[in-house]
Design a protein around this motif. Structure first.
Motif, PDB file in Angstrom:
ATOM      1  N   SER A 154      -5.484  -6.011  -9.958  1.00 24.51           N
ATOM      2  CA  SER A 154      -4.172  -6.663  -9.919  1.00 24.51           C
ATOM      3  C   SER A 154      -4.305  -8.113 -10.346  1.00 24.51           C
ATOM      4  N   ILE A 155      -3.330  -8.576 -11.129  1.00 29.75           N
ATOM      5  CA  ILE A 155      -3.328  -9.966 -11.566  1.00 29.75           C
ATOM      6  C   ILE A 155      -1.990 -10.613 -11.229  1.00 29.75           C
ATOM      7  N   PRO A 156      -1.956 -11.947 -11.117  1.00 30.18           N
ATOM      8  CA  PRO A 156      -0.679 -12.623 -10.859  1.00 30.18           C
ATOM      9  C   PRO A 156       0.339 -12.330 -11.957  1.00 30.18           C
ATOM     10  N   GLY A 157       1.525 -11.920 -11.540  1.00 22.86           N
ATOM     11  CA  GLY A 157       2.569 -11.616 -12.500  1.00 22.86           C
ATOM     12  C   GLY A 157       2.442 -10.255 -13.145  1.00 22.86           C
ATOM     13  N   GLY A 158       1.414  -9.488 -12.765  1.00 20.44           N
ATOM     14  CA  GLY A 158       1.210  -8.161 -13.335  1.00 20.44           C
ATOM     15  C   GLY A 158       1.431  -7.081 -12.297  1.00 20.44           C
ATOM     16  N   ILE A 159       0.617  -6.026 -12.382  1.00 22.92           N
ATOM     17  CA  ILE A 159       0.729  -4.922 -11.432  1.00 22.92           C
ATOM     18  C   ILE A 159       0.408  -5.436 -10.038  1.00 22.92           C
ATOM     19  N   GLY A 160       1.247  -5.112  -9.084  1.00 21.92           N
ATOM     20  CA  GLY A 160       1.051  -5.570  -7.717  1.00 21.92           C
ATOM     21  C   GLY A 160      -0.077  -4.830  -7.026  1.00 21.92           C
TER      22      GLY A 160
ATOM     23  N   PHE B 256      -4.852  -1.220   7.677  1.00 20.39           N
ATOM     24  CA  PHE B 256      -6.189  -1.602   8.139  1.00 20.39           C
ATOM     25  C   PHE B 256      -6.185  -1.753   9.656  1.00 20.39           C
ATOM     26  N   GLN B 257      -7.347  -1.445  10.246  1.00 18.59           N
ATOM     27  CA  GLN B 257      -7.480  -1.502  11.702  1.00 18.59           C
ATOM     28  C   GLN B 257      -8.631  -2.428  12.081  1.00 18.59           C
ATOM     29  N   HIS B 258      -8.390  -3.244  13.098  1.00 17.29           N
ATOM     30  CA  HIS B 258      -9.434  -4.094  13.676  1.00 17.29           C
ATOM     31  C   HIS B 258      -9.360  -3.940  15.188  1.00 17.29           C
ATOM     32  N   VAL B 259     -10.452  -3.428  15.779  1.00 17.24           N
ATOM     33  CA  VAL B 259     -10.492  -3.095  17.203  1.00 17.24           C
ATOM     34  C   VAL B 259      -9.348  -2.097  17.474  1.00 17.24           C
ATOM     35  N   ASP B 260      -8.348  -2.478  18.255  1.00 18.88           N
ATOM     36  CA  ASP B 260      -7.256  -1.551  18.557  1.00 18.88           C
ATOM     37  C   ASP B 260      -5.950  -1.945  17.867  1.00 18.88           C
ATOM     38  N   GLN B 261      -6.020  -2.883  16.916  1.00 24.53           N
ATOM     39  CA  GLN B 261      -4.816  -3.334  16.208  1.00 24.53           C
ATOM     40  C   GLN B 261      -4.764  -2.726  14.806  1.00 24.53           C
ATOM     41  N   VAL B 262      -3.558  -2.347  14.377  1.00 25.20           N
ATOM     42  CA  VAL B 262      -3.346  -1.799  13.041  1.00 25.20           C
ATOM     43  C   VAL B 262      -2.320  -2.678  12.322  1.00 25.20           C
ATOM     44  N   ARG B 263      -2.643  -3.096  11.109  1.00 23.44           N
ATOM     45  CA  ARG B 263      -1.756  -3.955  10.338  1.00 23.44           C
ATOM     46  C   ARG B 263      -1.681  -3.462   8.887  1.00 23.44           C
ATOM     47  N   LYS B 264      -0.503  -3.692   8.274  1.00 25.59           N
ATOM     48  CA  LYS B 264      -0.388  -3.479   6.831  1.00 25.59           C
ATOM     49  C   LYS B 264      -1.077  -4.634   6.106  1.00 25.59           C
ATOM     50  N   ALA B 265      -1.700  -4.316   4.980  1.00 28.78           N
ATOM     51  CA  ALA B 265      -2.316  -5.373   4.169  1.00 28.78           C
ATOM     52  C   ALA B 265      -2.412  -4.903   2.726  1.00 28.78           C
ATOM     53  N   ASP B 266      -2.342  -5.853   1.804  1.00 26.41           N
ATOM     54  CA  ASP B 266      -2.577  -5.551   0.397  1.00 26.41           C
ATOM     55  C   ASP B 266      -4.066  -5.415   0.157  1.00 26.41           C
ATOM     56  N   HIS B 267      -4.421  -4.482  -0.716  1.00 22.25           N
ATOM     57  CA  HIS B 267      -5.821  -4.349  -1.098  1.00 22.25           C
ATOM     58  C   HIS B 267      -5.970  -4.576  -2.593  1.00 22.25           C
ATOM     59  N   ILE B 268      -6.900  -5.447  -2.958  1.00 25.67           N
ATOM     60  CA  ILE B 268      -7.204  -5.725  -4.363  1.00 25.67           C
ATOM     61  C   ILE B 268      -8.692  -5.508  -4.574  1.00 25.67           C
ATOM     62  N   ALA B 269      -9.029  -4.577  -5.459  1.00 23.08           N
ATOM     63  CA  ALA B 269     -10.426  -4.353  -5.812  1.00 23.08           C
ATOM     64  C   ALA B 269     -10.818  -5.331  -6.914  1.00 23.08           C
ATOM     65  N   VAL B 270     -11.964  -5.962  -6.772  1.00 19.19           N
ATOM     66  CA  VAL B 270     -12.390  -7.008  -7.709  1.00 19.19           C
ATOM     67  C   VAL B 270     -13.853  -6.792  -8.083  1.00 19.19           C
ATOM     68  N   ASP B 271     -14.355  -7.672  -8.925  1.00 16.62           N
ATOM     69  CA  ASP B 271     -15.776  -7.693  -9.259  1.00 16.62           C
ATOM     70  C   ASP B 271     -16.331  -9.052  -8.847  1.00 16.62           C
ATOM     71  N   PHE B 272     -17.613  -9.228  -9.065  1.00 15.94           N
ATOM     72  CA  PHE B 272     -18.238 -10.509  -8.734  1.00 15.94           C
ATOM     73  C   PHE B 272     -17.560 -11.649  -9.517  1.00 15.94           C
ATOM     74  N   ASP B 273     -17.582 -12.840  -8.930  1.00 13.48           N
ATOM     75  CA  ASP B 273     -17.011 -14.065  -9.519  1.00 13.48           C
ATOM     76  C   ASP B 273     -15.478 -14.055  -9.569  1.00 13.48           C
ATOM     77  N   TYR B 274     -14.836 -13.173  -8.845  1.00  9.50           N
ATOM     78  CA  TYR B 274     -13.370 -13.149  -8.831  1.00  9.50           C
ATOM     79  C   TYR B 274     -12.812 -14.435  -8.214  1.00  9.50           C
ATOM     80  N   VAL B 275     -13.344 -14.842  -7.082  1.00 12.00           N
ATOM     81  CA  VAL B 275     -12.851 -16.046  -6.396  1.00 12.00           C
ATOM     82  C   VAL B 275     -13.023 -17.259  -7.297  1.00 12.00           C
TER      83      VAL B 275
ATOM     84  N   PHE C 119      -7.154   1.650 -10.045  1.00 12.07           N
ATOM     85  CA  PHE C 119      -8.037   1.538 -11.196  1.00 12.07           C
ATOM     86  C   PHE C 119      -8.338   0.069 -11.462  1.00 12.07           C
ATOM     87  N   LYS C 120      -9.602  -0.243 -11.548  1.00 13.69           N
ATOM     88  CA  LYS C 120     -10.021  -1.613 -11.840  1.00 13.69           C
ATOM     89  C   LYS C 120     -10.126  -1.740 -13.368  1.00 13.69           C
ATOM     90  N   THR C 121      -9.051  -2.260 -13.982  1.00 12.19           N
ATOM     91  CA  THR C 121      -8.994  -2.301 -15.448  1.00 12.19           C
ATOM     92  C   THR C 121      -8.784  -3.709 -16.011  1.00 12.19           C
TER      93      THR C 121
END
Length: 790
Positions: free
Chosen positions: A495-501, A507-526, A610-612
């Motif tokens: 996903s990229i800014p202004g592109g496909i969302g 996602f769950q942490h301990v006993d809490q469940v929350r909605k979250a966006d997931h973005i698959a990336v490669d190294f050096d993304y940050v 798909f990571k494209t």
């Protein structure tokens, strides 16, 4: 003496013609604003209205905890079709998220909008092809392109006698060689857009194992109880579809379906922005206000000039002309001037069409032949004549002939309150426009230049058709690209800014469940995106576990789970236990209108996207040289993708998120200028009229020793009072309106007092300049010229 009277009479004639010209020009400007607004409104509200099934078509979407998506699991469509007799057609649509070259021996076309659909979608959306019937669901696959793509691919092929042609997609070595079976016929504007559309009798195939999501449309029988149908589809989804394995990983698995009518999908869909809807309403109201201002000018000037027609009215009444006939005469004159103004407005828009088209950023090419806008303009002219001419006509026709012929006629005091009220209203509107313009510009400047949480400058999206989910597959490409000296970082993402969302997961942490966006990336993304690391570290090949279950989260997710020390903690989603290695600052990658959502970044693409998308960050000032070098070597760098090197700058993609807001800015600026011009024309006319009827009074004051400054103040103090009252009324109204508009943004500027003060001071300065010349000229005039008749 006779010569002097002749000069005065000639001046009066010229002044009368000037006022009439100003009147018609003011109306023409109002009608021009109306034309420009309704050209846009007509276009934006016409989507799919040509479809005979317009009122029976609905999108089936999913909602959960206030979020909406237009995507549904493929199995849902089949169950709806078999279980619900009120639904006469069901169809699914999917799209290819890549820009693809279609290649033929005689031509090559870049296809940006490539969709696949069930054959039933052709029935629902009225898609037709030359020489082909799409009504048989048992027919084999049929692949269609638009006439524009066909002309590029097959320049020698007539579209109405089309023979199937085989093409290559991506390149001659891709192994994908579909046939193009025909060319689609032209349709009206529609929510179903495409450059190429491939129809299948059953698009989804194996519904149980298909992890992809589709848009699902239904067409219902006329008279269907939509609320009851909506409830039945909810039950089907919750009891059967949401239990499928690939659906459970989505945040919407615990949600419910909704029905969104086709008439809502373009301007205010539940799953998207309602900016287009707000713009349509805003332009409709603004154009009406501008036309109202022009009508007010007209009424004001007619009343102000009543004394010029006093003797005509008196004589006609003496000779037996009834009040009704006089009223009809005046209304006829008003109607004629309104029609002349409408024709002049039409001509102005035609002459300025090219410049207006660039300024307003919407197509004006075919407007001169648009019957709809012609009828709308005619109705607007008739209503304006009725509204603007009724009061003056009734006032003028009601004068008593005896008083008029005795010379006791005077309108300035009897109608001053009404004329002043109209002028106050004009300035209120102008001040609201100016204040709104200042705030709108500040907000859009904040969007353009404010902190986004990432830095899109010098980041380039290399368009790619290869799937790069495995970091090992992408590493050779990344290494080759990073060998260029001016490329700082290279990465891949879903996903990229202004592109496909991003994909919305649970996602769950301990006993809490929350909605979250997931973005698959490669190294050096940050590093590529220029994001700020608040805690921990970025992904690195030094730690092998980063590719398996490492995760970087944003600060909103850490807060949502109440994590004080997120590093090293585990969150579970998409059947994977992710270990947090870093926390990044929140970023507004989906724009300023929505709050930043909890987000998980991982190299492992277990959530199914798909990571494209390939992203590179180039050193400042070296973009063109670097991209030229990449294009030359691209075939050897990315063998999976092929020979075609295509790219876009990320900051330009991101700016496209606010194309409609910028369109509103352009339109609002234009209406602001119109409102100011019309208000000042009204002020100019009223000031000139006031000077004429008070000329002898000013001469007497001057003879008695009044200075030019005193006379200037005396002539204009009523206008200063009008301006003060207009400010006191306009500024609170402007504050409320702009605050409501800013409320549509999750991230917005603060409203400051100086914005309204600047609007008021600017309007006062322009108003002073408008009346200054006439007032000073009258104050400095020789009193003998106006008193010699007495």
């Amino acid at each position: 003496m006779g010569m002097n009277n002749l000069k005065i009479a000639w001046r009066n004639v010229l002044r009368s013609k000037l006022f009439t010209l100003l009147n018609i020009l003011g109306l023409a400007l109002g009608f021009a604003g109306f034309i420009l607004a309704y050209l846009y409104i007509n276009r934006e509200t016409s989507y799919d209205r040509w479809n005979p099934n317009y009122d029976q078509i609905y999108l089936v979407g999913l909602s959960y905890q206030g979020s909406h998506t237009d995507l549904t699991p493929p199995a849902l469509a089949k169950v709806i079709k078999t279980r619900l007799p009120d639904v006469v057609e069901v169809g699914r649509v999917s799209y290819f998220p890549w820009e693809m070259p279609f290649i033929h021996d005689h031509g090559e076309a870049m296809v940006k909008n490539w969709k696949a659909a069930d054959l039933s979608i052709a029935k629902i959306f009225g898609v037709e092809a030359y020489g082909l019937s799409l009504s048989d669901e048992n027919r084999p696959d049929v692949n269609l392109v638009t006439p524009q793509i066909s002309q590029t691919l097959f320049p020698k092929q007539a579209e109405n006698v089309f023979a199937p042609r085989q093409i290559a997609v991506q390149n001659e070595q891709s192994g994908f060689f579909p046939h193009i079976h025909g060319v689609t016929k032209a349709r009206g504007l529609s929510n179903l857009t495409y450059d190429a559309i491939f129809f299948k009798p059953d698009l989804a195939g194996d519904a149980e194992g298909d992890p992809l999501q589709y848009q699902t449309y239904i067409q219902v029988k006329p008279g269907t109880d939509i609320n009851r149908l909506d409830q039945k589809i909810k039950e089907i989804y919750q009891q059967e579809i949401s239990q499928h394995h690939h659906t459970v990983t989505s945040a919407f698995a615990k949600g419910e379906t909704y029905l969104d009518p086709l008439q809502n999908l373009h301007l205010h869909p539940k799953h998207g922005s309602n900016t287009g809807y707000l713009i349509v309403w805003a332009l409709g109201i603004l154009s009406g206000v501008i036309l109202l201002l022009a009508g007010i000018n007209f009424a004001n000037l007619m009343i102000a000039q009543a004394h010029r027609r006093a003797k005509e009215i008196g004589l006609k009444k003496v000779f037996g002309v009834s009040r009704i006939r006089l009223t009809l005469q005046f209304m006829g004159e008003v109607l004629l001037q309104c029609l002349l103004a409408a024709v002049l407005a039409w001509a102005l828009v035609i002459l300025c069409r090219n410049g207006l088209q660039k300024w307003l950023a919407y197509d004006l090419a075919g407007f001169a032949l648009d019957n709809q806008i012609a009828w709308q303009l005619l109705v607007a002219a008739l209503l304006t004549a009725l509204a603007a001419g009724s009061y003056p006509a009734i006032i003028l026709s009601g004068y008593h002939p005896v008083n008029i012929l005795k010379g006791n006629f005077q309108t300035s005091h009897r109608t001053a309150w009404f004329r002043h009220a109209l002028l106050i209203f004009q300035f209120i509107i102008a001040l609201v426009f100016i204040s709104g313009m200042l705030v709108l510009n500040r907000q859009l400047d904040y969007i353009r230049d404010g902190d986004k949480g990432f830095d899109p400058a010098q980041v380039v999206q290399i368009k790619n058709a290869a799937i790069l989910n495995n970091p090992a597959d992408f590493k050779p490409i990344r290494d080759r690209m990073q060998a260029y000296p001016d490329i700082e970082y290279v990465t891949a993402t879903t996903s990229i800014p202004g592109g496909i969302g991003p994909a919305e997961k649970e996602f769950q942490h301990v006993d809490q469940v929350r909605k979250a966006d997931h973005i698959a990336v490669d190294f050096d993304y940050v590093e590529t995106m220029g994001m700020d690391m608040l805690q921990g570290r970025s992904f690195t090949e030094v730690f092998a576990t980063d590719s398996i279950n490492g995760a970087i989260v944003n600060e909103t997710l850490a807060k949502a789970f109440g994590m004080q020390n997120p590093i090293g903690q585990t969150i579970r989603g998409c059947d994977t236990d992710f270990q947090i290695v870093g926390v990044v600052k929140d970023s507004k990658m989906q724009g300023f209108e929505k709050l930043t959502r909890p987000t998980v970044y991982s190299i492992n693409n277990t959530c199914g996207q798909f990571k494209t998308e390939i992203l590179i960050k180039i050193k400042p000032g070296r973009a063109q040289q670097t991209l030229a070098a990449l294009e030359k070597d691209w075939k050897s760098i990315n063998r999976l993708d092929g020979e075609h090197f295509r790219y876009e700058f990320v900051d330009q993609n991101y700016a496209a998120l606010y194309a409609q807001q910028q369109q509103l800015e352009s339109a609002f600026r234009g209406f602001t200028i119109l409102s100011i011009v019309i208000a000042l024309m009204g002020l100019f006319s009223m000031s000139a009229h006031s000077i004429v009827i008070r000329q002898k009074e000013m001469s007497i004051r001057k003879v008695l020793g009044a200075s030019v400054g005193q006379l200037f103040i005396q002539l204009n103090k009523s206008f200063f009072r009008i301006f003060l009252v207009a400010n006191l009324i306009a500024l609170p109204i402007a504050y409320l309106l702009v605050d409501q508009w800013l409320a549509t943004f999750a991230y917005r500027i603060s409203i400051s007092w100086w914005m309204f003060a600047l609007a008021g001071m600017g309007t006062l300065l322009v108003a002073l300049l408008t009346v200054a010349y006439q007032s000073v000229r009258a104050a400095r005039a020789n009193p003998a010229d106006s008193l010699r008749d007495e």
